[in-house]
Design a protein around this motif. Structure first.
Motif, PDB file in Angstrom:
ATOM      1  N   TRP A 253       0.931  -1.453  -0.036  1.00 13.65           N
ATOM      2  CA  TRP A 253       0.244  -0.107  -0.006  1.00 13.65           C
ATOM      3  C   TRP A 253       0.895   1.367   0.082  1.00 13.65           C
ATOM      4  O   TRP A 253       0.554   2.184  -0.809  1.00 13.65           O
ATOM      5  CB  TRP A 253      -1.084  -0.165   1.084  1.00 13.65           C
ATOM      6  N   ILE A 254       1.959   1.232   0.762  1.00 16.04           N
ATOM      7  CA  ILE A 254       2.643   2.443   0.877  1.00 16.04           C
ATOM      8  C   ILE A 254       3.463   2.757  -0.711  1.00 16.04           C
ATOM      9  O   ILE A 254       3.389   3.769  -0.993  1.00 16.04           O
ATOM     10  CB  ILE A 254       3.887   2.277   1.830  1.00 16.04           C
ATOM     11  N   GLU A 255       3.842   1.541  -1.069  1.00 17.86           N
ATOM     12  CA  GLU A 255       4.498   2.044  -2.553  1.00 17.86           C
ATOM     13  C   GLU A 255       3.432   2.238  -3.805  1.00 17.86           C
ATOM     14  O   GLU A 255       3.808   3.310  -4.265  1.00 17.86           O
ATOM     15  CB  GLU A 255       5.006   0.609  -3.216  1.00 17.86           C
ATOM     16  N   ARG A 256       2.274   1.558  -3.469  1.00 13.70           N
ATOM     17  CA  ARG A 256       1.025   2.174  -4.556  1.00 13.70           C
ATOM     18  C   ARG A 256       0.596   3.804  -4.212  1.00 13.70           C
ATOM     19  O   ARG A 256       0.581   4.551  -5.154  1.00 13.70           O
ATOM     20  CB  ARG A 256      -0.113   1.463  -4.264  1.00 13.70           C
ATOM     21  N   THR A 257       0.785   4.243  -2.786  1.00 15.62           N
ATOM     22  CA  THR A 257       0.347   5.432  -2.532  1.00 15.62           C
ATOM     23  C   THR A 257       1.398   6.387  -2.889  1.00 15.62           C
ATOM     24  O   THR A 257       0.900   7.517  -3.409  1.00 15.62           O
ATOM     25  CB  THR A 257      -0.224   5.439  -1.030  1.00 15.62           C
ATOM     26  N   ARG A 258       2.472   6.039  -2.356  1.00 14.41           N
ATOM     27  CA  ARG A 258       3.586   6.865  -2.787  1.00 14.41           C
ATOM     28  C   ARG A 258       3.608   7.143  -4.126  1.00 14.41           C
ATOM     29  O   ARG A 258       3.943   8.438  -4.807  1.00 14.41           O
ATOM     30  CB  ARG A 258       4.934   6.336  -2.587  1.00 14.41           C
ATOM     31  N   GLY A 259       3.607   6.168  -5.058  1.00 16.66           N
ATOM     32  CA  GLY A 259       3.549   6.561  -6.690  1.00 16.66           C
ATOM     33  C   GLY A 259       2.330   7.356  -7.079  1.00 16.66           C
ATOM     34  O   GLY A 259       2.190   8.255  -7.965  1.00 16.66           O
ATOM     35  N   ARG A 260       1.052   6.925  -6.455  1.00 22.76           N
ATOM     36  CA  ARG A 260       0.055   7.691  -6.901  1.00 22.76           C
ATOM     37  C   ARG A 260      -0.001   9.054  -6.307  1.00 22.76           C
ATOM     38  O   ARG A 260      -0.575  10.008  -7.086  1.00 22.76           O
ATOM     39  CB  ARG A 260      -1.326   7.044  -6.174  1.00 22.76           C
ATOM     40  N   LEU A 261       0.728   9.503  -5.225  1.00 26.69           N
ATOM     41  CA  LEU A 261       0.660  10.763  -4.669  1.00 26.69           C
ATOM     42  C   LEU A 261       1.985  11.467  -5.378  1.00 26.69           C
ATOM     43  O   LEU A 261       2.217  12.771  -5.030  1.00 26.69           O
ATOM     44  CB  LEU A 261       0.913  10.669  -3.183  1.00 26.69           C
ATOM     45  N   GLY A 262       2.752  10.825  -6.095  1.00 26.80           N
ATOM     46  CA  GLY A 262       3.923  11.587  -6.782  1.00 26.80           C
ATOM     47  C   GLY A 262       5.014  11.530  -5.594  1.00 26.80           C
ATOM     48  O   GLY A 262       5.854  12.364  -5.882  1.00 26.80           O
ATOM     49  N   LEU A 263       4.928  10.635  -4.929  1.00 28.26           N
ATOM     50  CA  LEU A 263       6.037  10.655  -3.561  1.00 28.26           C
ATOM     51  C   LEU A 263       7.216   9.771  -3.870  1.00 28.26           C
ATOM     52  O   LEU A 263       8.129   9.580  -3.243  1.00 28.26           O
ATOM     53  CB  LEU A 263       5.344  10.388  -2.285  1.00 28.26           C
ATOM     54  N   ALA A 264       7.066   8.887  -4.961  1.00 26.49           N
ATOM     55  CA  ALA A 264       8.013   7.793  -5.449  1.00 26.49           C
ATOM     56  C   ALA A 264       9.456   8.438  -5.280  1.00 26.49           C
ATOM     57  O   ALA A 264      10.199   7.796  -4.722  1.00 26.49           O
ATOM     58  CB  ALA A 264       7.697   7.157  -6.345  1.00 26.49           C
ATOM     59  N   GLY A 265       9.702   9.264  -5.789  1.00 22.32           N
ATOM     60  CA  GLY A 265      11.160   9.904  -5.934  1.00 22.32           C
ATOM     61  C   GLY A 265      11.518  10.952  -5.009  1.00 22.32           C
ATOM     62  O   GLY A 265      12.618  11.503  -5.244  1.00 22.32           O
ATOM     63  N   ALA A 266      10.422  11.316  -4.065  1.00 23.22           N
ATOM     64  CA  ALA A 266      10.569  12.417  -3.146  1.00 23.22           C
ATOM     65  C   ALA A 266      11.654  12.115  -2.284  1.00 23.22           C
ATOM     66  O   ALA A 266      11.745  10.923  -1.769  1.00 23.22           O
ATOM     67  CB  ALA A 266       9.325  12.911  -2.701  1.00 23.22           C
ATOM     68  N   ARG A 267      12.332  13.234  -1.785  1.00 29.35           N
ATOM     69  CA  ARG A 267      13.286  12.911  -0.692  1.00 29.35           C
ATOM     70  C   ARG A 267      12.484  13.222   0.567  1.00 29.35           C
ATOM     71  O   ARG A 267      11.250  13.542   0.817  1.00 29.35           O
ATOM     72  CB  ARG A 267      14.313  14.209  -0.663  1.00 29.35           C
ATOM     73  N   GLU A 268      12.871  12.058   1.645  1.00 29.63           N
ATOM     74  CA  GLU A 268      11.993  12.336   2.795  1.00 29.63           C
ATOM     75  C   GLU A 268      12.398  13.311   3.738  1.00 29.63           C
ATOM     76  O   GLU A 268      13.338  13.762   3.636  1.00 29.63           O
ATOM     77  CB  GLU A 268      12.591  10.916   3.661  1.00 29.63           C
ATOM     78  N   SER A 269      11.569  13.853   4.632  1.00 32.24           N
ATOM     79  CA  SER A 269      11.584  14.822   5.680  1.00 32.24           C
ATOM     80  C   SER A 269      12.690  14.326   6.422  1.00 32.24           C
ATOM     81  O   SER A 269      12.934  12.907   6.659  1.00 32.24           O
ATOM     82  CB  SER A 269      10.375  15.007   6.216  1.00 32.24           C
ATOM     83  N   ALA A 270      13.320  15.266   7.084  1.00 30.47           N
ATOM     84  CA  ALA A 270      14.481  15.050   7.898  1.00 30.47           C
ATOM     85  C   ALA A 270      14.021  14.246   9.156  1.00 30.47           C
ATOM     86  O   ALA A 270      12.909  14.536   9.518  1.00 30.47           O
ATOM     87  CB  ALA A 270      15.029  16.559   8.323  1.00 30.47           C
ATOM     88  N   SER A 271      14.753  12.997   9.444  1.00 35.71           N
ATOM     89  CA  SER A 271      14.270  12.318  10.664  1.00 35.71           C
ATOM     90  C   SER A 271      14.454  13.068  11.870  1.00 35.71           C
ATOM     91  O   SER A 271      15.198  14.346  12.129  1.00 35.71           O
ATOM     92  CB  SER A 271      15.110  11.008  10.679  1.00 35.71           C
ATOM     93  N   ARG A 272      13.836  12.619  12.963  1.00 33.65           N
ATOM     94  CA  ARG A 272      13.910  13.262  14.263  1.00 33.65           C
ATOM     95  C   ARG A 272      15.256  13.130  14.634  1.00 33.65           C
ATOM     96  O   ARG A 272      16.012  14.036  15.257  1.00 33.65           O
ATOM     97  CB  ARG A 272      12.839  12.454  15.181  1.00 33.65           C
ATOM     98  N   SER A 273      15.871  12.118  14.466  1.00 30.57           N
ATOM     99  CA  SER A 273      17.405  11.820  14.833  1.00 30.57           C
ATOM    100  C   SER A 273      18.030  12.922  14.105  1.00 30.57           C
ATOM    101  O   SER A 273      19.184  13.552  14.677  1.00 30.57           O
ATOM    102  CB  SER A 273      17.686  10.628  14.299  1.00 30.57           C
ATOM    103  N   LEU A 274      18.009  13.079  13.011  1.00 26.80           N
ATOM    104  CA  LEU A 274      18.902  14.272  12.217  1.00 26.80           C
ATOM    105  C   LEU A 274      18.583  15.720  12.576  1.00 26.80           C
ATOM    106  O   LEU A 274      19.596  16.518  12.915  1.00 26.80           O
ATOM    107  CB  LEU A 274      18.589  14.231  10.656  1.00 26.80           C
ATOM    108  N   ARG A 275      17.359  15.849  12.838  1.00 20.16           N
ATOM    109  CA  ARG A 275      16.994  17.226  13.482  1.00 20.16           C
ATOM    110  C   ARG A 275      17.809  17.475  14.858  1.00 20.16           C
ATOM    111  O   ARG A 275      18.238  18.535  15.190  1.00 20.16           O
ATOM    112  CB  ARG A 275      15.364  17.365  13.834  1.00 20.16           C
TER     113      ARG A 275
END
Length: 163
Positions: free
Chosen positions: A53-75
């Motif tokens: 579902w995550i993969e289908r939804t990422r693709g449908r929303l155009g998130l497939a190639g998007a960079r991820e938000s900064a993790s809490r650890s990185l922040r």
């Protein structure tokens, strides 16, 4: 991610906020599957249930190639290292070797920060590391830019719901 996902893991995998994923689940929107179990801490899904579902939804929303938000650890790591560098810059007498080591530790995060999404927090983190980007500038010359960047730490916290 592991064998199980909660709301936070789904949000991280999709590069979205936890609040948005929780709303989707509450409203049963975007085809989010029913959880495999409910714990006191919230719903959980097995990997095999939610990853397709995550993969289908990422693709449908155009998130497939998007960079991820900064993790809490990185922040947290970025903000801690900026605060440490600023504190060292306010010491008298200054210790150039210690200052340069602290600047190098902050520099070590630049690549990871640059990979963060082009959202508000990603932009703030990139601005936080900006003073140390040039490794040829000695840390003791960065006092003003680093001190001036301290309000950005607060801005990162304000824009991070899981701070």
């Amino acid at each position: 991610m592991g064998d199980f996902y909660g709301i936070a893991e789904i949000a991280d995998a999709m590069g979205l906020s936890r609040q948005l994923v929780a709303v989707w689940r509450k409203r049963r929107s975007h085809g989010i599957p029913e959880p495999d179990a409910e714990l006191a801490s919230g719903p959980i899904w097995r990997r095999e249930t939610v990853e397709p579902w995550i993969e289908r939804t990422r693709g449908r929303l155009g998130l497939a190639g998007a960079r991820e938000s900064a993790s809490r650890s990185l922040r947290l790591r970025t903000c801690r290292r900026v605060l440490r560098l600023a504190a060292l810059m306010l010491e008298e007498p200054q210790r150039p070797r210690v200052l340069n080591e602290a600047a190098d530790q902050l520099r070590d995060l630049i690549h990871e920060v640059d990979q963060a999404a082009d959202d508000v927090v990603g932009a703030l983190l990139r601005e936080l590391v900006e003073p140390v980007r040039d490794p040829d500038v000695p840390a003791e010359l960065l006092r003003v830019p680093v001190i001036e960047s301290l309000p950005l730490v607060t801005a990162v916290a304000r824009n991070s719901p899981d701070w």
